[in-house]
Each structure stands twice: as structure tokens, then as C-alpha cells.
Design an enzyme around this catalytic site. Sequence first.
Site, PDB file in Angstrom:
ATOM      1  N   ASP A 204      -3.723   2.428  -5.300  1.00  0.00           N
ATOM      2  CA  ASP A 204      -2.419   2.442  -4.624  1.00  0.00           C
ATOM      3  C   ASP A 204      -2.122   1.176  -3.833  1.00  0.00           C
ATOM      4  O   ASP A 204      -1.261   1.188  -2.973  1.00  0.00           O
ATOM      5  CB  ASP A 204      -2.280   3.696  -3.746  1.00  0.00           C
ATOM      6  CG  ASP A 204      -2.808   3.493  -2.342  1.00  0.00           C
ATOM      7  OD1 ASP A 204      -3.832   2.794  -2.197  1.00  0.00           O
ATOM      8  OD2 ASP A 204      -2.192   4.026  -1.406  1.00  0.00           O
ATOM      9  N   GLU A 205      -2.841   0.081  -4.113  1.00  0.00           N
ATOM     10  CA  GLU A 205      -2.520  -1.140  -3.372  1.00  0.00           C
ATOM     11  C   GLU A 205      -2.653  -2.381  -4.246  1.00  0.00           C
ATOM     12  O   GLU A 205      -3.455  -2.420  -5.186  1.00  0.00           O
ATOM     13  CB  GLU A 205      -3.373  -1.284  -2.108  1.00  0.00           C
ATOM     14  CG  GLU A 205      -4.838  -1.305  -2.394  1.00  0.00           C
ATOM     15  CD  GLU A 205      -5.694  -1.399  -1.145  1.00  0.00           C
ATOM     16  OE1 GLU A 205      -5.384  -2.196  -0.240  1.00  0.00           O
ATOM     17  OE2 GLU A 205      -6.704  -0.687  -1.091  1.00  0.00           O
TER      18      GLU A 205
ATOM     19  N   ASP B 288       0.864  -1.189   0.000  1.00  0.00           N
ATOM     20  CA  ASP B 288       0.000   0.000   0.000  1.00  0.00           C
ATOM     21  C   ASP B 288       0.898   1.235   0.000  1.00  0.00           C
ATOM     22  O   ASP B 288       1.741   1.391   0.881  1.00  0.00           O
ATOM     23  CB  ASP B 288      -0.900  -0.017   1.244  1.00  0.00           C
ATOM     24  CG  ASP B 288      -1.986   1.050   1.193  1.00  0.00           C
ATOM     25  OD1 ASP B 288      -3.161   0.710   1.376  1.00  0.00           O
ATOM     26  OD2 ASP B 288      -1.648   2.228   0.973  1.00  0.00           O
TER      27      ASP B 288
HETATM   28  P1  TTP Z   1      -5.225   5.073   1.053  1.00  0.00           P
HETATM   29  O1  TTP Z   1      -4.203   4.007   0.785  1.00  0.00           O
HETATM   30  O2  TTP Z   1      -6.381   4.728   1.917  1.00  0.00           O
HETATM   31  O3  TTP Z   1      -4.538   6.349   1.733  1.00  0.00           O
HETATM   32  P2  TTP Z   1      -3.125   7.000   1.468  1.00  0.00           P
HETATM   33  O4  TTP Z   1      -2.320   6.216   0.484  1.00  0.00           O
HETATM   34  O5  TTP Z   1      -3.323   8.438   1.114  1.00  0.00           O
HETATM   35  O6  TTP Z   1      -2.457   6.979   2.898  1.00  0.00           O
HETATM   36  P3  TTP Z   1      -1.835   5.716   3.691  1.00  0.00           P
HETATM   37  O7  TTP Z   1      -0.379   6.045   3.849  1.00  0.00           O
HETATM   38  O8  TTP Z   1      -2.561   5.693   4.989  1.00  0.00           O
HETATM   39  O9  TTP Z   1      -2.055   4.502   2.847  1.00  0.00           O
HETATM   40  O10 TTP Z   1      -5.805   5.625  -0.310  1.00  0.00           O
HETATM   41  C1  TTP Z   1      -4.977   5.761  -1.458  1.00  0.00           C
HETATM   42  C2  TTP Z   1      -5.346   6.989  -2.249  1.00  0.00           C
HETATM   43  O11 TTP Z   1      -6.705   6.908  -2.666  1.00  0.00           O
HETATM   44  C3  TTP Z   1      -5.222   8.271  -1.450  1.00  0.00           C
HETATM   45  O12 TTP Z   1      -3.942   8.872  -1.566  1.00  0.00           O
HETATM   46  C4  TTP Z   1      -6.305   9.132  -2.023  1.00  0.00           C
HETATM   47  C5  TTP Z   1      -7.320   8.172  -2.595  1.00  0.00           C
HETATM   48  N1  TTP Z   1      -8.525   8.141  -1.742  1.00  0.00           N
HETATM   49  C6  TTP Z   1      -9.714   8.660  -2.246  1.00  0.00           C
HETATM   50  O13 TTP Z   1      -9.767   9.141  -3.383  1.00  0.00           O
HETATM   51  N2  TTP Z   1     -10.832   8.642  -1.443  1.00  0.00           N
HETATM   52  C7  TTP Z   1     -10.811   8.124  -0.166  1.00  0.00           C
HETATM   53  O14 TTP Z   1     -11.832   8.128   0.536  1.00  0.00           O
HETATM   54  C8  TTP Z   1      -9.567   7.566   0.332  1.00  0.00           C
HETATM   55  C9  TTP Z   1      -9.494   6.976   1.708  1.00  0.00           C
HETATM   56  C10 TTP Z   1      -8.474   7.599  -0.503  1.00  0.00           C
HETATM   57 MG    MG Z   2      -2.128   4.141   0.693  1.00  0.00          MG
END
Ligand code: TTP
Ligand code: MG
Length: 366
Positions: A114-115, A8
Amino acid sequence: MRIIAHIDMDAFYAAVEERYHPEVRGRPVVVGADPKEGRGRGVVTTANYLARKYGIRSAMPISRAWRLAEAARARGEPEAVFLRGNRSLYREVSQRIMAILAKGADAFEEASIDEAYLDLSSRADFAQAEAHAKALKREILECEGLTCSVGIAPNKLVAKIASDFQKPDGLTVVRPEEVQTFLDPLRVRVIPGIGPKTEAFLDAKGIRTITELRAVGLPRLAEWFGRGGEDLYRKARGMSESLVSNEWEPKSVGEQETFESDTLEASFILEQARRLGAEVFRRVLAEGFRAFRTVTVTVRFADFVTTSRSRTSRVPLTSHQALNAEALRLLLPFLDARENPKKKKVRLIGVRVEKLVREDGVECRA
Ligand code: TTP
Ligand code: MG
């Protein structure tokens, strides 16, 4: 024995912004709606880890994020940068990262922008899988200038929980014999599928950790959650058989918009719906699909009550005109007495399509 990795990206959208805009690097970065000096509507999409120190989180109203940033500034801390975001850039970067991750895995599953999950079962042992994950982290950092967090475990469920365990830039390995001791002290909320509502329900029963959840028998869980009870029973024990599938397809494409002010003006709302529909259709094509069968419209009223209506066509729909016609048909009742007898104003609308059909005519799993 299976060896599964979950990767992730850290603060993904914000990290990409820092990478491509050196002037914001090292500052708290918030990606989301325009804050308009605290009068803005809409929400935070994501925030980097410096902004999270101010208490700013995904899905928080942007006006609240603005106030938290202002409070930090008043304390003499660095000023936060608010950015609208650039989805096509994030998508491009994501595609390059996915290509790196897919190499050398027995199976690969893109789980979101992103995962991803990797099946690494053909590696000799967990140490080998860990070495592979370290090499991937290095390559992503060198090629894309971004960090990610990785979990390695005997299944997807535990790998996902493990990737979140030491963020950012983490690597957590949970061997089969360690699964229960790893999970037990964690809060029930880390289990995918337990959202704020279930968490609050369990909290009211005095169940906060996985140890406490594990003490609840299956009959009681079934009484509380119906069919979901058994699922939870198994998750609390770190059990999951689901496969890393390289046949993953996005299940839906959607866009939504929070209006500048609440309104019930039909011409404006329908125009916004047409605009969202056009953008959704553009993305459907861009992601390699040619048609869809389900259209869903979401309406959030000024009092935050949110309702969705869907319709699934028997035949695949292939044009943005067809999408608009369906969307308008679903939306219109919200503008008159049929679905909105109290004439509540509308705060947000969303348009989404599902049951997507690939270029080659195969319908994706819904
Ligand atoms: P996430 O992996 O949930 O968050 P993140 O990568 O920003 O932070 P973390 O380090 O905790 O993993 O989500 C990935 C991307 O998806 C995030 O950068 C923005 C997008 N996103 C949305 O568009 N809507 C949402 O509700 C969430 C949670 C994320
Ligand atoms: Mg993330």
C-alpha cells in the site's frame, strides 16, 4: 534539487473491505484473526480509523481488540465488525493503484502493498509536484474509492515521515529549507528504523524528540549503536540519498499461522508446515518468480519465545516439494531435544522464502 513523493494508503485492508462491502461502511472495521468472542488467537492485521478510536491497532492480539470493541459497545458506541481479510483482493486493488501512481513519474518504487515512492524531480518546483499529487489522490478516489496520504520532500526519508504526518487523506509538503523545522518537534519514533526497542533505549536517556536526538554527538551515537550511529545521525538531520528505484523486487514471500491451541504434536505441526509451504510457493509463482534459494522457518513457543532458522541453497529451488523438504528439515529440531529440550509447546509457525529468482532468471537483491 530532488522532489520525492511518498504515498501510503489509509487503513488499506479495512478501507478495501468498506469499499467492497457497503454493509460495513461507516462502522469500525477490524481485519485479522477470528476473535471467537474474545477467545481467538492471532493478531489484528489492520483497523479502520473508527476502530482505532477504540484503541485497536495493527499487531495487537485479536482477543484484546475484541475486549476493546466490547467495552465500546457497552458505552453505547457502534459495534465493530471483525473480518478475516481477502489478500488476493487487496493485491488486485494494489496493482491498479500502483499503475495510477507510476504514470507520469520520473521513477517509481513500489515499497509495499500500500505504499510507493515517486521521483518528481522533473517538475518545475514543489508547487507543481503538489498539484500532481492532488491529481493522483483524486484519481485514486474516483477509480478505487480509497483515500491515501502523501508526503512531498527533497528525499525519501522525509517524504515517508511527511506522508504519515496528517493521516488519513493528508498531503504534507516539506520544502528543503523546512526540513529541520518540520522534523525537530517530532518524536524519534517517526524515523524509519527506530522501533519500540530503540525508542525505549533513547527514552531512558531522556531523548524523545528529534531536536533532542540531534543534540547527541556522532561519537556517542556510534558508541550506542555501532555502525547504525552514523545512520541515525544523518536521519535526525533529514539527510538521505537513497534513490527511487523502479527495479524494486519483493525480497521475500512468507506465511505464518497461529494454532488454535498450543501443541507439540509432530504430525499436526508438519501438516501445517506443508500447507503454509504450498501457499508460499503458490504466491512465489503468482508474483512472477520461478525459484528461490533461501528458506526460513519461524517457531513461536507457548511462552512467546520466537526463533528462526534459515538455509540457503547453492542452486535455485523450483518446486514446492523442495520447499517442503527444506522447511521440514529446519522445523524438525524444534520438535525434539535438539532445539526444544524443555518440550515447550508451539504457538505459531511461519515459512518464508527469499533470494527469489525471476521468470527471466535474474536473482533479486536480498
Ligand atoms: P500500513 O500502511 O502500515 O497500515 P494501514 O494502511 O492499514 O493504515 P495507515 O492509514 O496507518 O497507513 O499497512 C498497509 C496494510 O498492510 C494494512 O492495511 C494491512 C497490512 N499489514 C499487515 O499485513 N501486517 C502488518 O503488520 C501491518 C502493519 C500491515
Ligand atoms: Mg497504509
